[in-house]
Design a protein around this motif. Structure first.
Motif, PDB file in Angstrom:
ATOM      1  N   GLU A 266       0.825  -1.212   0.000  1.00  0.00           N
ATOM      2  CA  GLU A 266       0.000   0.000   0.000  1.00  0.00           C
ATOM      3  C   GLU A 266       0.857   1.260   0.000  1.00  0.00           C
ATOM      4  N   LYS A 267       1.998   1.193   0.675  1.00  0.00           N
ATOM      5  CA  LYS A 267       2.909   2.352   0.735  1.00  0.00           C
ATOM      6  C   LYS A 267       3.810   2.442  -0.490  1.00  0.00           C
ATOM      7  N   GLU A 268       3.633   1.509  -1.433  1.00  0.00           N
ATOM      8  CA  GLU A 268       4.392   1.494  -2.688  1.00  0.00           C
ATOM      9  C   GLU A 268       5.892   1.234  -2.483  1.00  0.00           C
ATOM     10  N   TYR A 269       6.202   0.263  -1.607  1.00  0.00           N
ATOM     11  CA  TYR A 269       7.591  -0.142  -1.413  1.00  0.00           C
ATOM     12  C   TYR A 269       7.758  -1.599  -1.850  1.00  0.00           C
ATOM     13  N   PRO A 270       8.884  -1.928  -2.480  1.00  0.00           N
ATOM     14  CA  PRO A 270       9.084  -3.293  -2.971  1.00  0.00           C
ATOM     15  C   PRO A 270       9.568  -4.289  -1.920  1.00  0.00           C
ATOM     16  N   LEU A 271      10.005  -3.812  -0.740  1.00  0.00           N
ATOM     17  CA  LEU A 271      10.491  -4.724   0.299  1.00  0.00           C
ATOM     18  C   LEU A 271       9.643  -4.602   1.552  1.00  0.00           C
ATOM     19  N   ALA A 272       9.307  -5.764   2.138  1.00  0.00           N
ATOM     20  CA  ALA A 272       8.624  -5.829   3.426  1.00  0.00           C
ATOM     21  C   ALA A 272       9.509  -6.642   4.363  1.00  0.00           C
ATOM     22  N   ALA A 273       9.944  -6.038   5.455  1.00  0.00           N
ATOM     23  CA  ALA A 273      10.844  -6.695   6.411  1.00  0.00           C
ATOM     24  C   ALA A 273      10.123  -6.860   7.747  1.00  0.00           C
ATOM     25  N   LEU A 274       9.980  -8.114   8.182  1.00  0.00           N
ATOM     26  CA  LEU A 274       9.287  -8.414   9.422  1.00  0.00           C
ATOM     27  C   LEU A 274      10.300  -8.560  10.547  1.00  0.00           C
ATOM     28  N   ALA A 275      10.075  -7.817  11.630  1.00  0.00           N
ATOM     29  CA  ALA A 275      11.012  -7.816  12.758  1.00  0.00           C
ATOM     30  C   ALA A 275      10.262  -8.040  14.061  1.00  0.00           C
ATOM     31  N   GLY A 276       9.712  -9.237  14.239  1.00  0.00           N
ATOM     32  CA  GLY A 276       8.969  -9.531  15.458  1.00  0.00           C
ATOM     33  C   GLY A 276       7.587  -8.901  15.421  1.00  0.00           C
ATOM     34  N   THR A 277       7.433  -7.794  16.121  1.00  0.00           N
ATOM     35  CA  THR A 277       6.151  -7.072  16.137  1.00  0.00           C
ATOM     36  C   THR A 277       6.248  -5.747  15.395  1.00  0.00           C
ATOM     37  N   ALA A 278       7.279  -5.577  14.573  1.00  0.00           N
ATOM     38  CA  ALA A 278       7.434  -4.359  13.773  1.00  0.00           C
ATOM     39  C   ALA A 278       7.555  -4.723  12.302  1.00  0.00           C
ATOM     40  N   CYS A 311       8.216 -14.552  11.700  1.00  0.00           N
ATOM     41  CA  CYS A 311       8.111 -13.104  11.543  1.00  0.00           C
ATOM     42  C   CYS A 311       9.386 -12.381  11.957  1.00  0.00           C
ATOM     43  N   GLY A 312      10.495 -13.111  12.104  1.00  0.00           N
ATOM     44  CA  GLY A 312      11.752 -12.462  12.415  1.00  0.00           C
ATOM     45  C   GLY A 312      11.844 -11.978  13.848  1.00  0.00           C
ATOM     46  N   THR A 313      12.939 -11.281  14.123  1.00  0.00           N
ATOM     47  CA  THR A 313      13.190 -10.745  15.465  1.00  0.00           C
ATOM     48  C   THR A 313      13.666  -9.303  15.328  1.00  0.00           C
ATOM     49  N   PRO A 314      13.798  -8.565  16.407  1.00  0.00           N
ATOM     50  CA  PRO A 314      14.319  -7.194  16.305  1.00  0.00           C
ATOM     51  C   PRO A 314      15.735  -7.121  15.732  1.00  0.00           C
ATOM     52  N   SER A 315      16.483  -8.218  15.754  1.00  0.00           N
ATOM     53  CA  SER A 315      17.861  -8.210  15.245  1.00  0.00           C
ATOM     54  C   SER A 315      18.008  -8.879  13.881  1.00  0.00           C
ATOM     55  N   TYR A 316      17.096  -9.789  13.544  1.00  0.00           N
ATOM     56  CA  TYR A 316      17.170 -10.505  12.271  1.00  0.00           C
ATOM     57  C   TYR A 316      15.798 -10.461  11.588  1.00  0.00           C
ATOM     58  N   PHE A 317      15.808  -9.892  10.386  1.00  0.00           N
ATOM     59  CA  PHE A 317      14.556  -9.617   9.685  1.00  0.00           C
ATOM     60  C   PHE A 317      14.248 -10.693   8.644  1.00  0.00           C
TER      61      PHE A 317
END
Length: 564
Positions: A266-278, A311-317
């Motif tokens: 929706e934000k028109e970005y080609p990458l989505a990086a999951l970092a836990g709850t972010a 969904c990854g972690t705060p240190s590894y996406f």
């Protein structure tokens, strides 16, 4: 009789007004007869249809004009029937004023035409026309995937391509260009400004000059976009400067892959990086190039809203690539000044020359040319295809030539070499199925394939040997290395072309490297078409090329070329 017909023709040639008057009267009479047949003498439902057990009419029995108006198969509910009534006008109503909701068993050509129109209207339910919009080449109205076909573009083809990629909107421009996106970032303009017919469908509008005919894809919204549109890229360490590397961040207590991918789409970005709850969104850049993948176990933290996904972690996406097209490398143009040197992109047919041209155009921003002219490639967006190869307006020239005179006409060359087993099959598919098609089973099993191998296998070897012998400043690139390490190999190619290597642009190319030039794997051969004798001959040619490369202090052919 002939004299009478001649007098009839001469009469109307001398008096054209009489002829047109006669024609108008004839058409009017026909229309009245047709309208009359729609209102009078036609049962709304025949007895046989009301009672299917009664069977068909007896053989030889006369049927009413245009058949019974028993049209029950075409529509499932009265809502569809009402829609048809609105489209086709009052003649559709019966004597009682109710729509004839059973319109499918007409006989004759009118029946087939009407049925075809109904089917097409049902297909159109998948998309709703929004309007004509301004489109700026520097800031596109729809910023997702785009593709071109200057010969066969149609409205449905564009819509289907955007639907397959999970986009919400499809826009057509200049009669031949298709753009997809999740939101329209432009202003609406007058419908009169979208005035160009589609190249592959006369009578249908496909935008205009810098004007988009835009459709909202009703069926694309959730199913295609949420499931199957994102590409898994891997597990990566958190970048040092997160806010610069991934500029959009959102907290998601109930994290899932779909939610993060949807946000970044929706934000028109080609990458989505999951970092836990972010969830973080951005582009591949030198700050976050996606070149050093980590062990996926480091990212193995279950999503709070998805039991079987990480969904990854705060240190590894965990990183996914969305369906948003990275527009940082989409601009292309001819060279601003005539080039002082001619650089060849030389390869044996089937070695990936078209794909390499696609990569070079994205990486440099300049069109490539060709020693030949291929209208199908021009129609797919290779604008340099029509230029004479000596025009100096293109960054490099595609060629399959291998004669001394032809080779010495170039000042430098990129020599693209591919495994002969793969190259021969690719060229055979192109020869009998087009650039992204396939040869038929009969071609592989018939005489065409053995004869093709006999003629083309020696050429694969002599092509490379001749360029190594007669070429000036030859850069050898193996197709397999280009696929495996595109960033490095494409950087070498761009350097030879005399263009500054921009790393962010190369990273952009990596994310959309396939283009529209990759054959689907659905029709791959289920057997090896090479006989033992063919393999023996080809292996000898491979050794010959390998020795020639090593004699130039170059890396020999990749190990995968042999043995088979």
């Amino acid at each position: 009789m002939a004299k009478l017909w001649f007098k009839f023709q001469r009469y109307f040639r001398r008096k054209p007004v009489r002829f047109f008057t006669f024609l108008v009267l004839y058409l009017t009479a026909g229309s009245l007869v047709f309208l009359h047949s729609g209102f009078v003498g036609q049962p709304a439902v025949s007895q046989n249809q009301a009672n299917p057990a009664a069977g068909a009419p007896a053989e030889g029995a006369e049927l009413p004009f245009l058949g019974d108006l028993n049209l029950g198969r075409g529509f499932r509910d009265t809502g569809e029937a009402s829609s048809i009534a609105r489209r086709y006008g009052p003649w559709f109503k019966g004597k009682d004023g109710n729509e004839r909701a059973k319109l499918g068993d007409y006989g004759g050509a009118w029946s087939r035409a009407l049925k075809g129109r109904v089917v097409r209207e049902k297909e159109e339910e998948r998309a709703k026309y929004i309007g004509c919009y301004l489109d700026d080449t520097q800031s596109r109205a729809l910023r997702g995937v785009s593709f071109f076909d200057y010969k066969k573009m149609t409205v449905f083809r564009c819509q289907d391509n955007c639907v397959e990629r999970g986009y919400l909107y499809a826009g057509l421009e200049f009669g031949a260009e298709c753009y997809c996106g999740h939101k329209i970032q432009a202003t609406n303009v007058s419908e009169a400004e979208c005035d160009m017919d589609c190249k592959g469908e006369r009578g249908s509008v496909c935008g205009g000059a810098n004007r988009l005919s835009v459709y909202r894809l009703q069926l694309a919204q959730e199913s295609a976009r949420r499931y199957g549109s994102a590409i898994f890229r891997g597990c990566f360490r958190r970048p040092n400067n997160l806010s610069l590397a991934l500029p959009v961040t959102a907290a998601m207590p109930n994290m899932s892959v779909d939610k993060c991918v949807d946000l970044c789409t929706e934000k028109e970005y080609p990458l989505a990086a999951l970092a836990g709850t972010a969830c973080h969104c951005g582009f591949p850049t030198t700050r976050f190039p996606l070149h050093e993948r980590e062990d996926e176990q480091l990212c193995a933290q279950k999503c709070s809203a998805e039991e079987f996904e990480s969904c990854g972690t705060p240190s590894y996406f965990i990183v996914y690539q969305t369906q948003v097209q990275d527009n940082r490398c989409m601009d292309r143009r001819f060279l601003p000044a005539k080039s002082k040197q001619l650089i060849a992109l030389a390869s044996f047919p089937g070695a990936g020359n078209t794909w390499a041209r696609h990569l070079i155009e994205l990486a440099t921003g300049f069109y490539t040319g060709s020693y030949y002219f291929d209208g199908s490639l021009y129609n797919k967006g290779f604008k340099g295809e029509r230029d004479h190869w000596r025009s100096g307006r293109t960054i490099c020239i595609k060629t399959h030539e291998s004669g001394q005179k032809e080779i010495e006409a170039f000042d430098a060359a990129i020599l693209l070499i591919r495994n002969p087993y793969k190259a021969l099959m690719a060229e055979f598919n192109r020869k009998y199925g087009g650039h992204i098609g396939f040869a038929g089973h009969a071609h592989w099993k018939g005489e065409e394939w053995p004869e093709f191998v006999r003629n083309y296998a020696p050429w694969w070897a002599t092509h490379t040997l001749d360029w190594l012998k007669f070429g000036k400043k030859v850069l050898v690139v193996h197709f397999e290395d280009l696929k495996q390490d595109l960033f490095v190999q494409l950087g070498r190619m761009v350097s030879l072309l005399g263009v500054a290597v921009r790393e962010d642009r190369l990273l952009c190319v990596e994310s959309q490297k396939d283009g529209n030039f990759k054959r689907s794997g659905l029709r791959k051969l289920e057997y090896d078409p090479y006989t033992a004798d063919m393999q023996k001959t080809i292996s000898a040619y491979i050794k010959m090329v390998d020795a020639a490369l090593r004699g130039r202090n170059l890396t020999g052919v990749p190990d995968a070329y042999y043995p088979r």
